[in-house]
Scaffold this motif. Structure first.
Motif, PDB file in Angstrom:
ATOM      1  N   GLY A  37      84.875  31.694  40.584  1.00  0.00           N
ATOM      2  CA  GLY A  37      84.867  32.017  42.198  1.00  0.00           C
ATOM      3  C   GLY A  37      83.860  32.937  42.531  1.00  0.00           C
ATOM      4  N   VAL A  38      82.871  33.345  41.680  1.00  0.00           N
ATOM      5  CA  VAL A  38      81.881  34.279  41.880  1.00  0.00           C
ATOM      6  C   VAL A  38      80.781  33.569  43.148  1.00  0.00           C
ATOM      7  CG1 VAL A  38      80.001  35.598  41.260  1.00  0.00           C
ATOM      8  CG2 VAL A  38      81.860  35.425  39.507  1.00  0.00           C
ATOM      9  N   LYS A  39      80.722  34.238  44.355  1.00  0.00           N
ATOM     10  CA  LYS A  39      80.259  33.823  45.372  1.00  0.00           C
ATOM     11  C   LYS A  39      78.481  33.810  45.181  1.00  0.00           C
ATOM     12  CE  LYS A  39      83.991  32.531  47.652  1.00  0.00           C
ATOM     13  NZ  LYS A  39      84.440  31.823  47.221  1.00  0.00           N
ATOM     14  N   LYS A  40      78.167  35.239  44.753  1.00  0.00           N
ATOM     15  CA  LYS A  40      76.591  35.466  44.891  1.00  0.00           C
ATOM     16  C   LYS A  40      76.106  35.895  43.349  1.00  0.00           C
ATOM     17  CE  LYS A  40      73.058  38.352  46.651  1.00  0.00           C
ATOM     18  NZ  LYS A  40      72.456  38.665  47.852  1.00  0.00           N
ATOM     19  N   ILE A  41      75.335  34.821  42.775  1.00  0.00           N
ATOM     20  CA  ILE A  41      74.750  34.902  41.536  1.00  0.00           C
ATOM     21  C   ILE A  41      73.372  35.115  41.564  1.00  0.00           C
ATOM     22  CG2 ILE A  41      74.532  34.008  39.480  1.00  0.00           C
ATOM     23  CD1 ILE A  41      77.202  32.094  40.063  1.00  0.00           C
ATOM     24  N   CYS A  42      72.981  36.292  41.027  1.00  0.00           N
ATOM     25  CA  CYS A  42      71.483  36.354  40.659  1.00  0.00           C
ATOM     26  C   CYS A  42      71.080  36.202  39.090  1.00  0.00           C
ATOM     27  CB  CYS A  42      71.116  37.693  41.366  1.00  0.00           C
ATOM     28  SG  CYS A  42      71.513  37.829  43.035  1.00  0.00           S
ATOM     29  N   ILE A  43      70.093  35.615  38.801  1.00  0.00           N
ATOM     30  CA  ILE A  43      69.487  35.693  37.651  1.00  0.00           C
ATOM     31  C   ILE A  43      68.345  36.525  37.449  1.00  0.00           C
ATOM     32  CG2 ILE A  43      68.720  34.066  35.890  1.00  0.00           C
ATOM     33  CD1 ILE A  43      70.271  32.057  36.668  1.00  0.00           C
ATOM     34  N   VAL A  44      68.163  37.229  36.389  1.00  0.00           N
ATOM     35  CA  VAL A  44      67.034  37.935  36.250  1.00  0.00           C
ATOM     36  C   VAL A  44      66.603  37.905  34.681  1.00  0.00           C
ATOM     37  CG1 VAL A  44      66.196  40.299  36.440  1.00  0.00           C
ATOM     38  CG2 VAL A  44      67.715  39.906  38.039  1.00  0.00           C
ATOM     39  N   SER A  45      65.357  37.292  34.583  1.00  0.00           N
ATOM     40  CA  SER A  45      65.070  37.174  33.256  1.00  0.00           C
ATOM     41  C   SER A  45      63.539  37.626  32.873  1.00  0.00           C
ATOM     42  CB  SER A  45      65.370  35.638  32.760  1.00  0.00           C
ATOM     43  OG  SER A  45      65.119  35.317  31.515  1.00  0.00           O
ATOM     44  N   VAL A  46      63.104  37.741  31.744  1.00  0.00           N
ATOM     45  CA  VAL A  46      61.736  38.207  31.529  1.00  0.00           C
ATOM     46  C   VAL A  46      61.046  36.800  31.455  1.00  0.00           C
ATOM     47  CG1 VAL A  46      60.266  38.856  29.789  1.00  0.00           C
ATOM     48  CG2 VAL A  46      62.240  40.231  30.254  1.00  0.00           C
ATOM     49  N   ILE A  47      61.683  35.768  30.951  1.00  0.00           N
ATOM     50  CA  ILE A  47      60.978  34.463  30.819  1.00  0.00           C
ATOM     51  C   ILE A  47      61.904  33.458  30.928  1.00  0.00           C
ATOM     52  CG2 ILE A  47      60.994  34.666  28.349  1.00  0.00           C
ATOM     53  CD1 ILE A  47      58.665  33.331  27.986  1.00  0.00           C
ATOM     54  N   ALA A  48      61.230  32.145  31.254  1.00  0.00           N
ATOM     55  CA  ALA A  48      62.332  31.060  31.393  1.00  0.00           C
ATOM     56  C   ALA A  48      61.202  29.805  31.378  1.00  0.00           C
ATOM     57  CB  ALA A  48      62.760  30.966  32.838  1.00  0.00           C
ATOM     58  N   SER A  49      61.990  28.631  31.079  1.00  0.00           N
ATOM     59  CA  SER A  49      61.115  27.421  30.993  1.00  0.00           C
ATOM     60  C   SER A  49      60.908  26.788  32.354  1.00  0.00           C
ATOM     61  CB  SER A  49      61.742  26.464  29.788  1.00  0.00           C
ATOM     62  OG  SER A  49      62.828  25.912  30.337  1.00  0.00           O
ATOM     63  N   LYS A  50      59.994  25.914  32.768  1.00  0.00           N
ATOM     64  CA  LYS A  50      59.937  25.512  33.996  1.00  0.00           C
ATOM     65  C   LYS A  50      60.921  24.320  34.220  1.00  0.00           C
ATOM     66  CE  LYS A  50      56.287  22.861  36.729  1.00  0.00           C
ATOM     67  NZ  LYS A  50      55.033  22.340  36.584  1.00  0.00           N
ATOM     68  N   ASP A  51      61.312  23.601  32.844  1.00  0.00           N
ATOM     69  CA  ASP A  51      62.541  22.554  33.073  1.00  0.00           C
ATOM     70  C   ASP A  51      63.737  23.500  33.232  1.00  0.00           C
ATOM     71  OD1 ASP A  51      63.420  19.864  32.505  1.00  0.00           O
ATOM     72  OD2 ASP A  51      64.439  20.751  30.707  1.00  0.00           O
ATOM     73  N   GLY A  52      63.998  24.499  32.716  1.00  0.00           N
ATOM     74  CA  GLY A  52      65.256  25.172  32.767  1.00  0.00           C
ATOM     75  C   GLY A  52      65.404  25.597  34.298  1.00  0.00           C
ATOM     76  N   VAL A  53      64.370  26.203  34.950  1.00  0.00           N
ATOM     77  CA  VAL A  53      64.192  26.871  36.382  1.00  0.00           C
ATOM     78  C   VAL A  53      64.483  25.612  37.179  1.00  0.00           C
ATOM     79  CG1 VAL A  53      63.148  27.720  38.046  1.00  0.00           C
ATOM     80  CG2 VAL A  53      62.997  28.572  35.839  1.00  0.00           C
ATOM     81  N   GLN A  54      63.931  24.357  36.969  1.00  0.00           N
ATOM     82  CA  GLN A  54      64.403  23.465  37.865  1.00  0.00           C
ATOM     83  C   GLN A  54      65.786  22.631  37.822  1.00  0.00           C
ATOM     84  OE1 GLN A  54      61.163  20.547  36.397  1.00  0.00           O
ATOM     85  NE2 GLN A  54      59.755  21.391  38.069  1.00  0.00           N
ATOM     86  N   LYS A  55      66.290  22.785  36.368  1.00  0.00           N
ATOM     87  CA  LYS A  55      67.735  22.327  36.283  1.00  0.00           C
ATOM     88  C   LYS A  55      68.643  23.118  37.043  1.00  0.00           C
ATOM     89  CE  LYS A  55      67.034  19.847  31.929  1.00  0.00           C
ATOM     90  NZ  LYS A  55      67.567  19.766  30.525  1.00  0.00           N
ATOM     91  N   ILE A  56      68.354  24.666  36.854  1.00  0.00           N
ATOM     92  CA  ILE A  56      69.374  25.650  37.497  1.00  0.00           C
ATOM     93  C   ILE A  56      69.214  25.411  39.008  1.00  0.00           C
ATOM     94  CG2 ILE A  56      69.697  27.965  38.168  1.00  0.00           C
ATOM     95  CD1 ILE A  56      69.248  28.719  35.180  1.00  0.00           C
ATOM     96  N   THR A  57      68.044  25.421  39.635  1.00  0.00           N
ATOM     97  CA  THR A  57      67.927  25.260  41.249  1.00  0.00           C
ATOM     98  C   THR A  57      68.319  23.867  41.759  1.00  0.00           C
ATOM     99  OG1 THR A  57      65.567  24.532  40.678  1.00  0.00           O
ATOM    100  CG2 THR A  57      66.000  26.847  41.283  1.00  0.00           C
TER     101      THR A  57
END
Length: 95
Positions: A15-35
């Motif tokens: 039930g968390v309403k606001k989620i912020c991800i902070v990361s040093v590095i991510a894959s383009k594919d992973g970012v697209q999947k999350i968004t």
């Protein structure tokens, strides 16, 4: 990365309403999947790497460094992914 069993998926189940991800590095594919799966999640990244191995690890290879370093176990039990207050109560007779 953007499944119901991901950290974001678990936080959503809780039930968390606001989620912020902070990361040093991510894959383009992973970012697209999350968004795509969670358009309301804010993402802040130091770098986006476009390369992945056939196993889905970042190139040049930092991928699962945290799991290797800390020995993070794979959680395969959906019940374990629920917030403790939402878990089914077991009686001693069920085990």
């Amino acid at each position: 990365i953007a499944s119901k069993d991901s950290v974001v998926g678990i936080l959503k189940k809780w039930g968390v309403k606001k989620i912020c991800i902070v990361s040093v590095i991510a894959s383009k594919d992973g970012v697209q999947k999350i968004t795509s799966a969670f358009p309301d999640v804010q993402i802040t990244l130091g770098m986006v790497d476009s390369g992945l191995t056939k196993d889905g690890q970042l190139l040049p290879g930092c991928g699962d460094a945290g799991d290797r370093l800390f020995g993070t176990p794979l959680i395969e039990d959906d019940e374990a992914l629920l917030h403790p207050s939402k878990r089914r109560k077991y009686s001693m007779d069920e085990k």
